[in-house]
Design a protein around this motif. Structure first.
Motif, PDB file in Angstrom:
ATOM      1  N   UNK A  99       0.919  -1.370  -0.045  1.00  0.00           N
ATOM      2  CA  UNK A  99       0.156  -0.171  -0.043  1.00  0.00           C
ATOM      3  C   UNK A  99       1.153   1.456   0.101  1.00  0.00           C
ATOM      4  N   UNK A 100       0.368   2.278  -0.559  1.00  0.00           N
ATOM      5  CA  UNK A 100       1.121   3.345  -0.503  1.00  0.00           C
ATOM      6  C   UNK A 100       1.913   3.921   0.841  1.00  0.00           C
ATOM      7  N   UNK A 101       3.096   3.932   0.988  1.00  0.00           N
ATOM      8  CA  UNK A 101       3.847   4.517   1.984  1.00  0.00           C
ATOM      9  C   UNK A 101       3.476   5.774   2.632  1.00  0.00           C
ATOM     10  N   UNK A 102       3.194   5.666   4.016  1.00  0.00           N
ATOM     11  CA  UNK A 102       3.285   6.878   5.063  1.00  0.00           C
ATOM     12  C   UNK A 102       1.948   7.627   4.605  1.00  0.00           C
ATOM     13  N   UNK A 103       1.099   6.839   3.832  1.00  0.00           N
ATOM     14  CA  UNK A 103      -0.423   7.755   3.929  1.00  0.00           C
ATOM     15  C   UNK A 103      -1.480   6.838   4.539  1.00  0.00           C
ATOM     16  N   UNK A 104      -2.065   7.829   5.293  1.00  0.00           N
ATOM     17  CA  UNK A 104      -3.176   7.259   6.038  1.00  0.00           C
ATOM     18  C   UNK A 104      -4.187   6.233   5.391  1.00  0.00           C
ATOM     19  N   UNK A 105      -4.246   4.990   5.873  1.00  0.00           N
ATOM     20  CA  UNK A 105      -5.078   3.949   5.350  1.00  0.00           C
ATOM     21  C   UNK A 105      -6.340   3.632   6.081  1.00  0.00           C
ATOM     22  N   UNK A 106      -7.440   3.483   5.422  1.00  0.00           N
ATOM     23  CA  UNK A 106      -8.698   3.157   5.962  1.00  0.00           C
ATOM     24  C   UNK A 106      -9.339   1.879   5.556  1.00  0.00           C
ATOM     25  N   UNK A 107      -9.880   1.126   6.471  1.00  0.00           N
ATOM     26  CA  UNK A 107     -10.667   0.149   5.822  1.00  0.00           C
ATOM     27  C   UNK A 107     -12.262   0.514   6.118  1.00  0.00           C
ATOM     28  N   UNK A 108     -12.948   0.355   4.800  1.00  0.00           N
ATOM     29  CA  UNK A 108     -14.442   0.411   4.801  1.00  0.00           C
ATOM     30  C   UNK A 108     -15.227  -0.668   4.622  1.00  0.00           C
ATOM     31  N   UNK A 109     -16.067  -1.298   5.617  1.00  0.00           N
ATOM     32  CA  UNK A 109     -16.746  -2.356   5.653  1.00  0.00           C
ATOM     33  C   UNK A 109     -18.236  -1.968   5.038  1.00  0.00           C
ATOM     34  N   UNK A 110     -18.567  -2.651   3.962  1.00  0.00           N
ATOM     35  CA  UNK A 110     -20.048  -2.338   3.508  1.00  0.00           C
ATOM     36  C   UNK A 110     -20.972  -3.731   3.322  1.00  0.00           C
ATOM     37  N   UNK A 111     -22.072  -3.365   3.439  1.00  0.00           N
ATOM     38  CA  UNK A 111     -23.216  -4.494   3.437  1.00  0.00           C
ATOM     39  C   UNK A 111     -24.411  -3.789   2.445  1.00  0.00           C
ATOM     40  N   UNK A 112     -24.710  -4.330   1.685  1.00  0.00           N
ATOM     41  CA  UNK A 112     -26.120  -3.999   0.992  1.00  0.00           C
ATOM     42  C   UNK A 112     -25.999  -2.463   0.468  1.00  0.00           C
ATOM     43  N   UNK A 113     -24.726  -2.171   0.114  1.00  0.00           N
ATOM     44  CA  UNK A 113     -24.375  -0.706  -0.492  1.00  0.00           C
ATOM     45  C   UNK A 113     -24.566   0.368   0.396  1.00  0.00           C
ATOM     46  N   UNK A 114     -24.187   0.073   1.716  1.00  0.00           N
ATOM     47  CA  UNK A 114     -23.957   0.948   3.016  1.00  0.00           C
ATOM     48  C   UNK A 114     -22.863   0.591   3.694  1.00  0.00           C
ATOM     49  N   UNK A 115     -22.229   1.711   4.007  1.00  0.00           N
ATOM     50  CA  UNK A 115     -20.906   1.476   4.969  1.00  0.00           C
ATOM     51  C   UNK A 115     -21.146   1.119   6.330  1.00  0.00           C
ATOM     52  N   UNK A 116     -20.739  -0.002   6.901  1.00  0.00           N
ATOM     53  CA  UNK A 116     -21.273  -0.475   8.041  1.00  0.00           C
ATOM     54  C   UNK A 116     -20.267   0.145   9.479  1.00  0.00           C
ATOM     55  N   UNK A 117     -18.876   0.246   8.528  1.00  0.00           N
ATOM     56  CA  UNK A 117     -17.884   0.720   9.526  1.00  0.00           C
ATOM     57  C   UNK A 117     -16.610   1.339   8.456  1.00  0.00           C
ATOM     58  N   UNK A 118     -15.982   2.337   9.259  1.00  0.00           N
ATOM     59  CA  UNK A 118     -14.859   2.914   8.751  1.00  0.00           C
ATOM     60  C   UNK A 118     -13.850   3.165   9.776  1.00  0.00           C
ATOM     61  N   UNK A 119     -12.639   2.133   9.532  1.00  0.00           N
ATOM     62  CA  UNK A 119     -11.721   2.042  10.574  1.00  0.00           C
ATOM     63  C   UNK A 119     -10.347   2.565   9.883  1.00  0.00           C
ATOM     64  N   UNK A 120      -9.558   3.615  10.788  1.00  0.00           N
ATOM     65  CA  UNK A 120      -8.330   3.993  10.339  1.00  0.00           C
ATOM     66  C   UNK A 120      -7.252   2.811  10.906  1.00  0.00           C
ATOM     67  N   UNK A 121      -6.653   2.485   9.915  1.00  0.00           N
ATOM     68  CA  UNK A 121      -5.715   1.329   9.988  1.00  0.00           C
ATOM     69  C   UNK A 121      -4.079   1.800  10.664  1.00  0.00           C
TER      70      UNK A 121
END
Length: 220
Positions: free
Chosen positions: A140-162
């Motif tokens: 993944x791009x070094x030194x850039x903040x990475x996020x995980x977006x968990x989606x279900x039924x076209x909706x975001x259920x959680x956005x997590x800063x990794x």
């Protein structure tokens, strides 16, 4: 006079032997970055010392990754159109490969060693949704903040800063729940990794999906 001319010719020939090696230049090659992501246009090469107009072939390992033509000065650069390194199966996401260039006439530049990384996320599969597991992320791009977006039924259920991947190969490790959402329901969940705080389909770097089975179905 004849003997003197022969001596002069001999001296000139000898001087020509001395000068010729200095007139020839070995081809040179550099490559960037020091760790390139496989399967993506990421490898920049710069080379010089070729015969002007030479047709060049570039390889990574034993596989050709691109061609080019030396310019009027015997140089080549693909900065405007980086080569793509094929994704190869390996026991580890990061491997070392050798980059070489050749002109088909016996002249070879290199090899020089670079690291090649597969962009992927490794996590223990089919874990319980609430179980803590180790996420290992590569490429993944070094030194850039990475996020995980968990989606279900076209909706975001959680956005997590990794966090921020480190090193030239963009490595990050995170320990968290296998399915880090507030409420777990049976169904399919899509995992999208991005550098943006809010989900943007056009900004997706990597993704996969998991399926949560109803309690009465262990293997759905």
């Amino acid at each position: 006079m004849t003997t003197r001319r022969r001596l002069q010719s001999t001296c000139l020939a000898f001087l020509g032997l001395l000068v010729a090696p200095h007139a020839a230049h070995a081809a040179e090659l550099t490559a960037a970055p020091s760790c390139a992501v496989a399967g993506r246009p990421a490898l920049n090469v710069t080379s010089s010392g070729w015969t002007p107009g030479s047709a060049l072939t570039f390889t990574v390992g034993a596989r050709s990754v691109g061609n080019g033509t030396a310019d009027a000065f015997g140089a080549f650069s693909n900065a405007a159109n980086p080569f793509t390194i094929p994704t190869a199966e390996a026991t580890h996401p990061i491997v070392t490969r050798e980059v070489t260039a050749s002109d088909g006439a016996g002249t070879v530049a290199g090899p020089i060693a670079i690291r090649v990384v597969r962009r992927e996320v490794l996590v223990r599969p089919q874990s319980r949704p609430r179980r803590l597991v180790n996420y290992r992320l590569y490429g993944f791009p070094p030194h850039q903040r990475l996020w995980l977006h968990i989606r279900r039924s076209n909706r975001t259920k959680a956005s997590i800063r990794l966090g921020r991947p480190h090193g030239a190969c963009g490595v990050l490790r995170k320990r968290m729940r296998y399915l880090p959402v507030h409420e777990v329901h049976a169904g399919t969940y899509n995992y999208w990794f991005e550098n943006t705080r809010r989900f943007r389909a056009s900004r997706t770097l990597y993704g996969y999906r998991i399926r949560v089975c109803p309690l009465m179905h262990a293997n759905c």
